[in-house]
Design a protein around this motif. Sequence first.
Motif, PDB file in Angstrom:
ATOM      1  N   VAL B 236       1.209  -1.075   0.081  1.00 57.47           N
ATOM      2  CA  VAL B 236       0.023  -0.200   0.094  1.00 57.47           C
ATOM      3  C   VAL B 236       0.695   1.178   0.204  1.00 57.47           C
ATOM      4  N   ALA B 237       1.377   2.021  -1.035  1.00 56.87           N
ATOM      5  CA  ALA B 237       1.957   3.199  -0.873  1.00 56.87           C
ATOM      6  C   ALA B 237       0.782   3.869   0.066  1.00 56.87           C
ATOM      7  N   VAL B 238       2.096   4.771   0.438  1.00 57.33           N
ATOM      8  CA  VAL B 238       2.333   5.519   1.627  1.00 57.33           C
ATOM      9  C   VAL B 238       2.202   7.134   1.049  1.00 57.33           C
ATOM     10  N   GLU B 239       1.955   7.940   1.262  1.00 57.30           N
ATOM     11  CA  GLU B 239       2.860   9.399   1.619  1.00 57.30           C
ATOM     12  C   GLU B 239       4.429   9.496   2.083  1.00 57.30           C
ATOM     13  N   ASP B 240       5.024  10.491   1.311  1.00 59.14           N
ATOM     14  CA  ASP B 240       5.751  10.507   2.515  1.00 59.14           C
ATOM     15  C   ASP B 240       6.326  12.395   2.122  1.00 59.14           C
ATOM     16  N   PRO B 241       6.516  13.062   3.888  1.00 61.53           N
ATOM     17  CA  PRO B 241       6.255  12.275   4.406  1.00 61.53           C
ATOM     18  C   PRO B 241       4.852  11.798   4.781  1.00 61.53           C
ATOM     19  N   GLY B 242       5.512  10.826   5.882  1.00 60.09           N
ATOM     20  CA  GLY B 242       3.704   9.891   6.360  1.00 60.09           C
ATOM     21  C   GLY B 242       3.662   9.745   7.734  1.00 60.09           C
ATOM     22  N   ILE B 267      -0.555  14.421  -2.483  1.00 57.55           N
ATOM     23  CA  ILE B 267       0.137  13.689  -3.008  1.00 57.55           C
ATOM     24  C   ILE B 267       0.784  13.618  -4.666  1.00 57.55           C
ATOM     25  N   ARG B 268       1.347  13.495  -4.560  1.00 55.60           N
ATOM     26  CA  ARG B 268       1.681  13.539  -6.297  1.00 55.60           C
ATOM     27  C   ARG B 268       1.603  12.111  -6.848  1.00 55.60           C
ATOM     28  N   VAL B 269       0.109  12.537  -7.793  1.00 55.17           N
ATOM     29  CA  VAL B 269      -0.650  11.117  -8.804  1.00 55.17           C
ATOM     30  C   VAL B 269       0.474  10.473 -10.170  1.00 55.17           C
ATOM     31  N   GLU B 270       1.369  11.628 -10.310  1.00 58.18           N
ATOM     32  CA  GLU B 270       2.767  11.282 -11.443  1.00 58.18           C
ATOM     33  C   GLU B 270       2.936  10.099 -10.901  1.00 58.18           C
ATOM     34  N   ALA B 271       3.490  10.484  -9.509  1.00 60.55           N
ATOM     35  CA  ALA B 271       5.224   9.632  -8.200  1.00 60.55           C
ATOM     36  C   ALA B 271       3.380   8.389  -8.535  1.00 60.55           C
ATOM     37  N   LEU B 272       2.598   8.350  -8.172  1.00 58.31           N
ATOM     38  CA  LEU B 272       2.060   7.065  -7.225  1.00 58.31           C
ATOM     39  C   LEU B 272       1.796   5.939  -8.835  1.00 58.31           C
ATOM     40  N   ARG B 273       1.356   7.103  -9.664  1.00 64.30           N
ATOM     41  CA  ARG B 273       0.871   6.405 -11.404  1.00 64.30           C
ATOM     42  C   ARG B 273       2.629   5.532 -10.986  1.00 64.30           C
ATOM     43  N   ALA B 274       3.071   6.011 -11.054  1.00 66.72           N
ATOM     44  CA  ALA B 274       4.545   5.669 -12.027  1.00 66.72           C
ATOM     45  C   ALA B 274       5.141   3.904 -10.856  1.00 66.72           C
ATOM     46  N   SER B 275       4.662   4.646  -9.768  1.00 69.12           N
ATOM     47  CA  SER B 275       5.463   2.582  -8.234  1.00 69.12           C
ATOM     48  C   SER B 275       4.280   1.681  -8.772  1.00 69.12           C
ATOM     49  N   GLY B 276       3.276   2.444  -9.616  1.00 70.06           N
ATOM     50  CA  GLY B 276       2.863   0.711  -9.716  1.00 70.06           C
ATOM     51  C   GLY B 276       1.724   0.121  -9.037  1.00 70.06           C
ATOM     52  N   ALA B 277       1.901   1.030  -8.009  1.00 63.85           N
ATOM     53  CA  ALA B 277       1.174   0.510  -6.407  1.00 63.85           C
ATOM     54  C   ALA B 277      -0.668   0.280  -7.046  1.00 63.85           C
ATOM     55  N   ARG B 278      -0.652  -0.906  -5.822  1.00 59.79           N
ATOM     56  CA  ARG B 278      -2.903  -1.291  -6.433  1.00 59.79           C
ATOM     57  C   ARG B 278      -2.915  -0.477  -5.218  1.00 59.79           C
ATOM     58  N   ALA B 279      -3.049   0.434  -4.566  1.00 58.60           N
ATOM     59  CA  ALA B 279      -3.909   1.027  -3.359  1.00 58.60           C
ATOM     60  C   ALA B 279      -2.511   1.838  -2.865  1.00 58.60           C
ATOM     61  N   VAL B 280      -3.029   2.475  -2.129  1.00 60.04           N
ATOM     62  CA  VAL B 280      -2.747   3.969  -1.760  1.00 60.04           C
ATOM     63  C   VAL B 280      -3.664   4.678  -0.657  1.00 60.04           C
ATOM     64  N   LEU B 281      -2.245   4.585   0.774  1.00 61.84           N
ATOM     65  CA  LEU B 281      -3.267   4.955   1.709  1.00 61.84           C
ATOM     66  C   LEU B 281      -2.988   6.446   1.791  1.00 61.84           C
TER      67      LEU B 281
END
Lengths: 506, 506
Positions: B236-242, B267-281
Motif C-alpha cells: 500500500v503506497a503511502v504519502e512521504d512524509p507520512g 500527494i503527487r499522483v503521477e508518482a503514485l501512478r509511476a510506482s505501480g502500486a494498486r493501493a494507496v493510503l
Amino acid sequence: MHRSNGECFERSISVDPAGATAGGASDFLQLDMGEAPAGGRADWLAGQLRRAIADGRLPVGSKLPATRVLAAELRVSRGVVTEAYRRLGEDGQLAGRGRGGTVVVAAPVTAGGEQTPHPGRAPGVPFGAGPGADVFDALRAAPARIDLSPGVPDLAAFPRAAWTRAERAVLAELPAAEFGYGDPRGTLALRRAVANWLARYRGIRADPDEVLIVTGTAQALGLIAQVYSRDGIRAVAVEDPGSLGVRQHLAHWGVATPPVPVDEEGIRVEALRASGARAVLLTPAHQFPTGVVLGGGRRRELMGWAADGGLIVEDDYDAEHRYDRAPVPALRSLLPEQVCYAGSVSKLLAPALRVGWLLAPAAYREAFVDAKRFADLGNAVLPQLVLARLMESGELERGLRLLRRRHRRRRDAMIAALADRLPGAKVHGAAAGLHLTVTFGAGPGADTELAAAALARGVKVHPLSWHAQRPYRQGLVLGYAARSPGEIAEGVAVLGEVLGSAVPPG
Amino acid sequence: MHRSNGECFERSISVDPAGATAGGASDFLQLDMGEAPAGGRADWLAGQLRRAIADGRLPVGSKLPATRVLAAELRVSRGVVTEAYRRLGEDGQLAGRGRGGTVVVAAPVTAGGEQTPHPGRAPGVPFGAGPGADVFDALRAAPARIDLSPGVPDLAAFPRAAWTRAERAVLAELPAAEFGYGDPRGTLALRRAVANWLARYRGIRADPDEVLIVTGTAQALGLIAQVYSRDGIRAVAVEDPGSLGVRQHLAHWGVATPPVPVDEEGIRVEALRASGARAVLLTPAHQFPTGVVLGGGRRRELMGWAADGGLIVEDDYDAEHRYDRAPVPALRSLLPEQVCYAGSVSKLLAPALRVGWLLAPAAYREAFVDAKRFADLGNAVLPQLVLARLMESGELERGLRLLRRRHRRRRDAMIAALADRLPGAKVHGAAAGLHLTVTFGAGPGADTELAAAALARGVKVHPLSWHAQRPYRQGLVLGYAARSPGEIAEGVAVLGEVLGSAVPPG
C-alpha cells in the motif's frame, strides 16, 4: 490575535491550498456560502437542504443545527437560515419540535432511502455438515423463543448498578492524560486485579507485568495463532470433540487443528504424543463440550509431554463455575513456562464487555505485546478500570457466588426436565460450567436435523456433531445458565417432542 | 431435588472423574478440606493461608473472604476459619479491618514478592534512525513535564458527566440479551449514528449496514492489510512524509509501504501512478504530518487513477477539526467503490475509548466482517451504545464546537510562541487539525537530536524525520490540542533554547 499571527506566518500557512476562508463554511453538509449567489442565499441554502434530504444524507428523524449555530458557522444573518428552514417546513419536509429543535419529518418519494439487506445474511441457519464461518452469527440472528445455546451466563444478573457506580467513581478521579493512548498490555490496575484474581481462584501466581489484557478468548486465539505461527508452529492440536468456534478462529488465522480424542479422563495424551503436534489447546477444568475434567493421571502425562517441549494453550473458559466437584487448579499454575493461559469475563459477567486476559510463556511475552499493539493498541481504558474496581472491591466475587446459586438451580431444572422428557438420553458434564451435553443413540446427521427441527419450533441448541471433527456420538449441547427454570422446562419439552420416539436410547 | 436427579443420572455424571464432593472445597486458593487431617482443620487451614501469603498468591493488601462465606464453602464450622485467621493475626500477617474485612498486612521476609521489571522496556527513547516497533510506547512511558506529541485532542474536555448520564440511561433500558455475544459489525444503534454523522459532517452517504465498527484506525489498518493481502495486494503506497505509526502497523501485517512524495498540493499522483502500486493510503483532509489539503486538481487526477482500478484508503483522522479553511468532503463521498474509509473518535473524544469505523468498498465488505469477527467478535457493546446516544443527542456536536474553540486558541498560542522563540522556523499545516509542523534548515539527524535534547529537558515532541521515508527537511511535529496555552509557551521556549542559534533558518 490569531489574525496577526496568521500574517506573520503567511508564507508558510499558504501551503494549505484551501487557504483561510473569509467565513461562510460549515462542517454540517460541508456547506460553503461562497457558492451561493449574492442575492439568493436562503434559496440556495434551502436547495442544499432539499438535496441532502433527497439523497439520504439527512435521513428522516435527523436533527438540523439550531438556526443560531448554523448562521454563525456560515457567517450569515440568522434570518437566512430561518427562511430556508421555513421553506422546507412548508414542503412538509421539516418540522419544528420546540426545544427538540428542527427535525426532518419526510423525504420526497423519489429518495432512495430503502434499507439494503446485509448481503449474505440469509435468515436460515446452515445446520448441515461443515458449518460456515458465520454460522454462530446466523444462529444468533435467527429468531427463537428459547435460546439454549451454550456459552453465556445468566445475563439478567449483570450488576448494572454496581457497574454504573464504579464507572462514576472511575471517571471522578481519572487524570485527563489517561484518556489518551495507553499501554498496549492494558492498565496496571486491571493487570493487578487479574493477577490477584488468578492467584485466589485459579492457583496461578503471576506478576501484573505478565498479564496481557485482551478483548476475550477470541482475540487471544488470534494472537496465539499469529505469535506461534511466526515461530513455525502451524498446527495446534485440539480436543475432539472440542469447540467448533475455537477451530474456526484458529483456521481463520491459518493454523491447522488436528483432532486428539477425548475420553472419560480428558484428552488422550498418548494420541497427542503420536500426533507429533508441538502445541495443543485444552479446556482442562471443564472440557467443551463433554464437561470432562482432566484426570490426575492425564495431567501427569501431559506434564511429561510438555517437559519434552510441548506447548499448551489452556482455555480456562468457565473454570469458576462448579457445583458438585472439587475446584481444579489451572495447568498454568503447574507449568508457567509451557502453558499459555486464556481467560475472560464472558462467563463471569457478560460476553458483551469483551475483556479477557492472557498469560504467555516468558519466551513469547514480548511477541504477544507486539501482536496486541498491532491488533488494536490495547483495550479501551474505562471498562478496564471499572472491572478492576469490581474485582478489587469483592463485587465480582459476590456476583459469582450469586451466579453460581442461580446457575445450579437452572442446571438442576434442566436435569429434571431431561429425566422427564428425554428419559433415554445420557447427560454428561453437569458437575460444573454453564452447559451440559446429552447424547442419544442415532445415526449420523440426526442431531443437526434435531437442532433444525427444534429451531423451527422456537428453541435454539447446538448439535453435538458441530463440535466433533471425527464421527462421534449424536447429541445436543445445551446451555442452561441464561434461561429461567420455566424456560428450560419448556425448551426441553420441545426437544422431547421433536426427538419423539424416533431415536432409540443412547 | 438435585440429589435425586444426580442418582437418576449417576452413570452419566460419573464421566466427571472428580465426582461430586461431599463438600469442603473452595475456589478461593482451591482449598479442599478433604486434604485436612480430621483433628487439625484450623491448623491445616492456617498453614494453607501462610503458604499462599509466602508464595505471593495472597499479596499484601488483598482481602480474605468473610469467615462466614469461607466456612460455608468449606462446609466447616465458622470457628475453624476464625481460628485460622486468628493465628495469622497473631503472626502479624493478617489484620481485621472492621467492615473492611480481614486483610493481608505483611508477608514473611522470605517471600519473593519483588516486582519484575517489564523486560525490554528500557527507560530511554530510541530517537535515532529506524525507530523500533515500541517507539511510541517508549515515548509515552518517558517522563516529561510537557507533552507536545501530536495526535491527541484536549483530553480535559472529555464529557465525563454526559458520558456517565448516557451510560446510566443505556444500562437502564438495555435488554439482558444484549449483554451476550453480538453482531461483529457493531450495534445497529452506533452504525446508524455513525452513518448520520458521516452524512452530516463528511458528505458521505452510507447505509448503516455498510458501517463496520472497529476499535480505531490501528485496528482498521490491520483489517485492511489482512483483507487486501488475501486479495494479492501486498503493498500500500503511502504519502512521504507520512505517519510512522501507520507504516509500522502495515509493516507488522506484512504489507510494504512504498513512499510517494507529497508537495504543496498533496500527494503527487503521477508518482503514485509511476510506482505501480494498486493501493494507496491518504490523509486528504489534513495530510500528516505536513497539514497540506489535497488540492482540487490532485483530487481529479486521483479519481482518474482510481477509475483505472486503484484502491484508496482514506485515513480521515482529524477532518472535523478546522479553523481557517473551508471544509473538505471525504474522498469516500465521491468514490464509494474505490475508497476504504477509516475514522474514529480518538480525535473527537479520546483515544482511550478505542472506537472507530470503517466503510469498505462493497466488493470487500463481507471479507471485512469476517476479519473483524475473527479479530475479536466485535467491539464491546456498552461504549457503542453510549457513543450512539452522544452522537444522536447532539452532545458530540456541541463538544466538537467547544473543542474547536479551545484548540484554536491553543493553535494560536503555539504560533505566537513559535514566532517569538523559533523565529527562523517555518510553520506548516496550521489551518486545521491538532498539530502543526515546523521545519528548519539543518543537516540530517538534527531533528532527532533536538527531540532527544528537548525530552531531556522535559518536553516531548516528534522529530519530523521519524515520519519521512526518504530524506526530507529537518523539523518537528508539535501537538497543541492537549496542552494549555501556558504549557505551550513554556514548551516552545524550551525548544527555542535547545535549538539555540546552532541551526540556521529554514
